[in-house]
Enzyme design. Structure first.
Site, PDB file in Angstrom:
ATOM      1  N   HIS A 140      55.912  55.485  81.669  1.00 51.10           N
ATOM      2  CA  HIS A 140      55.609  56.494  82.696  1.00 51.10           C
ATOM      3  C   HIS A 140      56.810  57.422  82.849  1.00 51.10           C
ATOM      4  O   HIS A 140      57.958  56.973  82.869  1.00 51.10           O
ATOM      5  CB  HIS A 140      55.306  55.755  84.004  1.00 51.10           C
ATOM      6  N   CYS A 151      51.588  62.450  84.001  1.00 53.18           N
ATOM      7  CA  CYS A 151      52.929  62.177  84.517  1.00 53.18           C
ATOM      8  C   CYS A 151      53.997  63.077  83.898  1.00 53.18           C
ATOM      9  O   CYS A 151      54.963  63.441  84.566  1.00 53.18           O
ATOM     10  CB  CYS A 151      53.291  60.702  84.356  1.00 53.18           C
TER      11      CYS A 151
END
EC number: 3.4.19.12
Length: 202
Positions: free
Chosen positions: A139, A36
């Site tokens: 994230h 990510c």
């Protein structure tokens, strides 16, 4: 308050809804493995070749020169779940800086014209194949302007999520920053950071 999916103004979003197909001029790198941080960086620069997994791993090793990396640990460390120090160092190789945003400040004072994009760190649901697990993990996502509108370029999304103009962007940022464990980085050119011209109140 947890970071929930952005819903925005439902009536407004319905009346201004874009076609379902993602505009072709938007580069949106999708999630693979746990990369990510890599996806967020490439989405900020709108360039699939801005950074590679190997580039970020080299930066990680440079920042942690005393780390003993066995083949097994190298696989673990290279899973893409890099911390903010790797992201900041990566941006510096391109002549940019990451400005950490103090959540106590009003996002209304951000000089948006001087900010290339935003990288946010927020809790996200873990998935096992098609199943969404009742667990959260931090994230990295990218938000930036393309073609006069702001988009959420979260690599977990199937397509870019239209946010809207400057007013809608500020609402989006406020919404997420009220949540627990949500952080915001402003991606700006070096000279903007040096003169603090990312602030509209200076």
């Amino acid at each position: 308050m947890s970071c929930m999916p952005w819903k925005g103004d439902k009536a407004k979003s319905e009346s201004l809804e874009l076609p379902q197909a993602a505009p072709p001029q938007i580069y949106h790198e999708k999630q693979r493995r746990e990369l990510c941080a890599l996806h967020a960086l490439n989405n900020v620069f709108q360039d699939s070749n801005a950074f590679t997994r190997e580039t970020l791993q080299e930066i990680f090793q440079r920042l942690s020169p005393n780390t003993v990396v066995t083949p097994h640990k190298k696989s673990m460390l290279g899973n893409g779940n890099y911390d903010v120090n790797v992201i900041m160092a990566a941006l510096q190789t391109k002549g940019y800086e990451a400005v950490w945003w103090d959540k106590r400040r009003d996002v209304g004072v951000i000089a948006l014209a001087n900010v290339m994009g935003f990288i946010m760190n927020l809790p996200s649901s873990l998935c096992w194949g098609p199943l969404k697990l009742p667990l959260k993990r931090q994230h990295w996502i990218c938000v930036r302007e393309v073609g006069g509108a702001y988009y959420n370029l979260d690599s977990k999304l199937k397509m870019p999520e239209w946010i809207g103009g400057e007013s809608e962007l500020r609402k989006f940022l406020k919404y997420h920053l009220r949540g627990k464990n949500c952080e915001l980085l402003l991606v700006v050119p070096e000279e903007v950071e040096a003169h603090q011209s990312w602030r509209a109140d200076v």
